[in-house]
Design a protein around this motif. Structure first.
Motif, PDB file in Angstrom:
ATOM      1  N   ARG A  22       0.833  -1.210   0.000  1.00 16.69           N
ATOM      2  CA  ARG A  22       0.000   0.000   0.000  1.00 16.69           C
ATOM      3  C   ARG A  22       0.865   1.257   0.000  1.00 16.69           C
ATOM      4  O   ARG A  22       0.619   2.203  -0.771  1.00 16.69           O
ATOM      5  CB  ARG A  22      -0.921   0.000   1.215  1.00 16.69           C
ATOM      6  N   PHE A  23       1.899   1.281   0.843  1.00 17.74           N
ATOM      7  CA  PHE A  23       2.754   2.463   0.921  1.00 17.74           C
ATOM      8  C   PHE A  23       3.450   2.723  -0.414  1.00 17.74           C
ATOM      9  O   PHE A  23       3.440   3.863  -0.912  1.00 17.74           O
ATOM     10  CB  PHE A  23       3.790   2.278   2.026  1.00 17.74           C
ATOM     11  N   TRP A  24       4.043   1.702  -1.002  1.00 16.94           N
ATOM     12  CA  TRP A  24       4.800   1.934  -2.234  1.00 16.94           C
ATOM     13  C   TRP A  24       3.908   2.215  -3.432  1.00 16.94           C
ATOM     14  O   TRP A  24       4.316   2.915  -4.362  1.00 16.94           O
ATOM     15  CB  TRP A  24       5.758   0.769  -2.476  1.00 16.94           C
ATOM     16  N   ARG A  25       2.676   1.729  -3.403  1.00 18.46           N
ATOM     17  CA  ARG A  25       1.733   2.152  -4.435  1.00 18.46           C
ATOM     18  C   ARG A  25       1.444   3.648  -4.299  1.00 18.46           C
ATOM     19  O   ARG A  25       1.411   4.381  -5.296  1.00 18.46           O
ATOM     20  CB  ARG A  25       0.424   1.368  -4.300  1.00 18.46           C
ATOM     21  N   VAL A  27       3.342   5.960  -2.799  1.00 16.33           N
ATOM     22  CA  VAL A  27       4.553   6.736  -3.049  1.00 16.33           C
ATOM     23  C   VAL A  27       4.813   6.923  -4.536  1.00 16.33           C
ATOM     24  O   VAL A  27       5.286   7.971  -4.974  1.00 16.33           O
ATOM     25  CB  VAL A  27       5.763   6.047  -2.368  1.00 16.33           C
ATOM     26  N   THR A  28       4.501   5.887  -5.322  1.00 15.71           N
ATOM     27  CA  THR A  28       4.812   5.925  -6.752  1.00 15.71           C
ATOM     28  C   THR A  28       3.592   6.181  -7.630  1.00 15.71           C
ATOM     29  O   THR A  28       3.731   6.223  -8.855  1.00 15.71           O
ATOM     30  CB  THR A  28       5.446   4.594  -7.178  1.00 15.71           C
ATOM     31  N   ALA A  29       2.421   6.361  -7.033  1.00 19.89           N
ATOM     32  CA  ALA A  29       1.177   6.550  -7.791  1.00 19.89           C
ATOM     33  C   ALA A  29       0.959   5.399  -8.772  1.00 19.89           C
ATOM     34  O   ALA A  29       0.616   5.609  -9.935  1.00 19.89           O
ATOM     35  CB  ALA A  29       1.180   7.894  -8.515  1.00 19.89           C
ATOM     36  N   SER A  30       1.163   4.187  -8.306  1.00 23.32           N
ATOM     37  CA  SER A  30       1.085   3.004  -9.163  1.00 23.32           C
ATOM     38  C   SER A  30      -0.201   2.224  -8.941  1.00 23.32           C
ATOM     39  O   SER A  30      -0.756   2.201  -7.844  1.00 23.32           O
ATOM     40  CB  SER A  30       2.269   2.061  -8.864  1.00 23.32           C
ATOM     41  N   GLY A  31      -0.622   1.544  -9.987  1.00 25.32           N
ATOM     42  CA  GLY A  31      -1.619   0.516  -9.853  1.00 25.32           C
ATOM     43  C   GLY A  31      -0.956  -0.781  -9.428  1.00 25.32           C
ATOM     44  O   GLY A  31       0.266  -0.845  -9.255  1.00 25.32           O
ATOM     45  N   LEU A  32      -1.758  -1.824  -9.273  1.00 22.56           N
ATOM     46  CA  LEU A  32      -1.229  -3.118  -8.877  1.00 22.56           C
ATOM     47  C   LEU A  32      -1.793  -4.194  -9.793  1.00 22.56           C
ATOM     48  O   LEU A  32      -3.009  -4.272 -10.000  1.00 22.56           O
ATOM     49  CB  LEU A  32      -1.593  -3.432  -7.426  1.00 22.56           C
ATOM     50  N   SER A  33      -0.904  -5.017 -10.316  1.00 23.59           N
ATOM     51  CA  SER A  33      -1.341  -6.124 -11.156  1.00 23.59           C
ATOM     52  C   SER A  33      -2.037  -7.184 -10.314  1.00 23.59           C
ATOM     53  O   SER A  33      -1.922  -7.193  -9.078  1.00 23.59           O
ATOM     54  CB  SER A  33      -0.122  -6.747 -11.848  1.00 23.59           C
ATOM     55  N   LEU A  45       4.003  -3.349  -9.636  1.00 18.08           N
ATOM     56  CA  LEU A  45       3.521  -1.977  -9.510  1.00 18.08           C
ATOM     57  C   LEU A  45       3.438  -1.382 -10.906  1.00 18.08           C
ATOM     58  O   LEU A  45       4.438  -1.346 -11.636  1.00 18.08           O
ATOM     59  CB  LEU A  45       4.463  -1.151  -8.631  1.00 18.08           C
ATOM     60  N   LEU A  46       2.255  -0.912 -11.286  1.00 15.44           N
ATOM     61  CA  LEU A  46       1.982  -0.486 -12.658  1.00 15.44           C
ATOM     62  C   LEU A  46       1.982   1.033 -12.760  1.00 15.44           C
ATOM     63  O   LEU A  46       1.098   1.701 -12.202  1.00 15.44           O
ATOM     64  CB  LEU A  46       0.621  -1.036 -13.096  1.00 15.44           C
ATOM     65  N   ALA A 192       3.587  11.949   5.535  1.00 13.86           N
ATOM     66  CA  ALA A 192       2.120  11.912   5.594  1.00 13.86           C
ATOM     67  C   ALA A 192       1.568  10.536   5.229  1.00 13.86           C
ATOM     68  O   ALA A 192       0.480  10.154   5.685  1.00 13.86           O
ATOM     69  CB  ALA A 192       1.543  12.975   4.660  1.00 13.86           C
ATOM     70  N   LEU A 193       2.328   9.771   4.452  1.00 11.06           N
ATOM     71  CA  LEU A 193       1.915   8.426   4.055  1.00 11.06           C
ATOM     72  C   LEU A 193       2.339   7.361   5.062  1.00 11.06           C
ATOM     73  O   LEU A 193       2.011   6.186   4.893  1.00 11.06           O
ATOM     74  CB  LEU A 193       2.486   8.096   2.672  1.00 11.06           C
ATOM     75  N   GLY A 194       3.099   7.767   6.100  1.00 14.55           N
ATOM     76  CA  GLY A 194       3.447   6.823   7.146  1.00 14.55           C
ATOM     77  C   GLY A 194       4.919   6.523   7.305  1.00 14.55           C
ATOM     78  O   GLY A 194       5.306   5.746   8.183  1.00 14.55           O
ATOM     79  N   ALA A 195       5.788   7.134   6.484  1.00 13.93           N
ATOM     80  CA  ALA A 195       7.230   6.941   6.631  1.00 13.93           C
ATOM     81  C   ALA A 195       7.772   7.832   7.742  1.00 13.93           C
ATOM     82  O   ALA A 195       7.108   8.777   8.191  1.00 13.93           O
ATOM     83  CB  ALA A 195       7.939   7.247   5.317  1.00 13.93           C
ATOM     84  N   VAL A 196       9.007   7.550   8.177  1.00 12.83           N
ATOM     85  CA  VAL A 196       9.672   8.386   9.176  1.00 12.83           C
ATOM     86  C   VAL A 196      11.075   8.712   8.687  1.00 12.83           C
ATOM     87  O   VAL A 196      11.714   7.926   7.978  1.00 12.83           O
ATOM     88  CB  VAL A 196       9.743   7.699  10.560  1.00 12.83           C
ATOM     89  N   VAL A 197      11.564   9.880   9.068  1.00 12.48           N
ATOM     90  CA  VAL A 197      12.938  10.292   8.746  1.00 12.48           C
ATOM     91  C   VAL A 197      13.894   9.556   9.675  1.00 12.48           C
ATOM     92  O   VAL A 197      13.679   9.485  10.890  1.00 12.48           O
ATOM     93  CB  VAL A 197      13.087  11.819   8.893  1.00 12.48           C
ATOM     94  N   ASP A 198      15.003   9.036   9.092  1.00 10.21           N
ATOM     95  CA  ASP A 198      15.945   8.230   9.866  1.00 10.21           C
ATOM     96  C   ASP A 198      17.382   8.724   9.693  1.00 10.21           C
ATOM     97  O   ASP A 198      18.328   7.973   9.882  1.00 10.21           O
ATOM     98  CB  ASP A 198      15.834   6.762   9.420  1.00 10.21           C
ATOM     99  N   GLY A 199      17.544  10.006   9.337  1.00  3.71           N
ATOM    100  CA  GLY A 199      18.894  10.550   9.165  1.00  3.71           C
ATOM    101  C   GLY A 199      19.044  11.177   7.792  1.00  3.71           C
ATOM    102  O   GLY A 199      18.074  11.385   7.061  1.00  3.71           O
ATOM    103  N   GLY A 200      20.293  11.478   7.434  1.00 10.71           N
ATOM    104  CA  GLY A 200      20.533  12.044   6.117  1.00 10.71           C
ATOM    105  C   GLY A 200      21.760  12.924   6.072  1.00 10.71           C
ATOM    106  O   GLY A 200      22.582  12.945   6.995  1.00 10.71           O
TER     107      GLY A 200
END
Length: 228
Positions: A22-25, A27-33, A45-46, A192-200
């Motif tokens: 769900r998250f990566w769909r 993030v990438t605005a993808s459909g799913l096969s 991911l389409l 906003a989609l549920g990820a967290v910052v872990d450095g950089g």
């Protein structure tokens, strides 16, 4: 034979499959096969346009991870392991039009466009030589002394970056990099989609997706893959 296409698989444990996909769909605005495989363990991911190059797999592992399929490197499917212990696949030829960057509200764009191999110091030189020989791509320096890149042919969806870890041993691992024209806005979107910052650092932000997958957002141009 050099690869004609590269696919990145996001490998999720069974318990995190739904949230990870769900998250990566999103993030990438993808459909799913439709799912496929003997146990319904694979899906693609389409993108809205262009040939897919991201796939998801449900695994029996304890943690999420990344592996690659190099299409066209052989005329059959085969699992291989690099000298540093990174498991990947060679697969039958594939290819098509590389998807363009995705535009977001606020008019910035982003695109998953790179796989970074994270390599222990004692395996670094051998791993760089191995991937350059396997792909036939030029091994080139970057602006950072602990990183080298393979020069991506035109139209290839994914770049390959080889990063030397500061210390440690064990097998080579990998993570995805996302290029964006506005890193601050892209970080906010991912959070906003549920990820967290872990450095950089000055040009990149390390993130954790909702199921613990490490990835990075970078200031690279989503079209060229290069720093401005």
């Amino acid at each position: 034979m050099p690869p004609t296409w590269i696919t990145a698989f996001l490998d999720f444990p069974t318990g995190s499959w739904e949230n990870g996909v769900r998250f990566w769909r999103d993030v990438t605005a993808s459909g799913l096969s439709p799912v496929r495989g003997a146990d319904g363990e694979f899906a693609t991911l389409l993108p809205a346009t262009g040939e897919p190059f991201l796939r998801v797999q449900r695994t029996g592992a304890d943690r999420p991870g990344i592996h690659l399929d190099l299409h066209g490197a052989e005329d059959h499917w085969e699992v291989r392991t690099s000298p540093g212990g990174f498991v990947f696949c060679v697969n039958v030829p594939a290819g098509g039009e590389r998807p363009p960057p995705q535009a977001w509200p606020g008019r910035h764009t982003s695109l998953v466009d790179q796989v970074c191999l994270d390599i222990p110091p004692d395996a670094y030189d051998a791993e760089c030589a191995y991937w350059a020989d396997l792909t036939g791509w030029e091994l080139a320096p970057t602006s950072a002394p602990y990183m080298r890149q393979l020069v991506r042919p035109a139209g290839m969806p994914l770049r390959i970056l080889l990063q030397r870890r500061d210390e440690g041993s064990g097998p080579v691992t990998a993570h995805l990099d996302i290029a964006t024209t506005d890193r601050e806005a892209e970080v906010a979107r991912h959070v906003a989609l549920g990820a967290v910052v872990d450095g950089g650092g000055a040009r990149w932000t390390r993130m954790l997706d909702p199921v613990g997958m490490v990835y990075c957002l970078t200031d690279r141009d989503p079209v060229t893959g290069l720093l401005p």
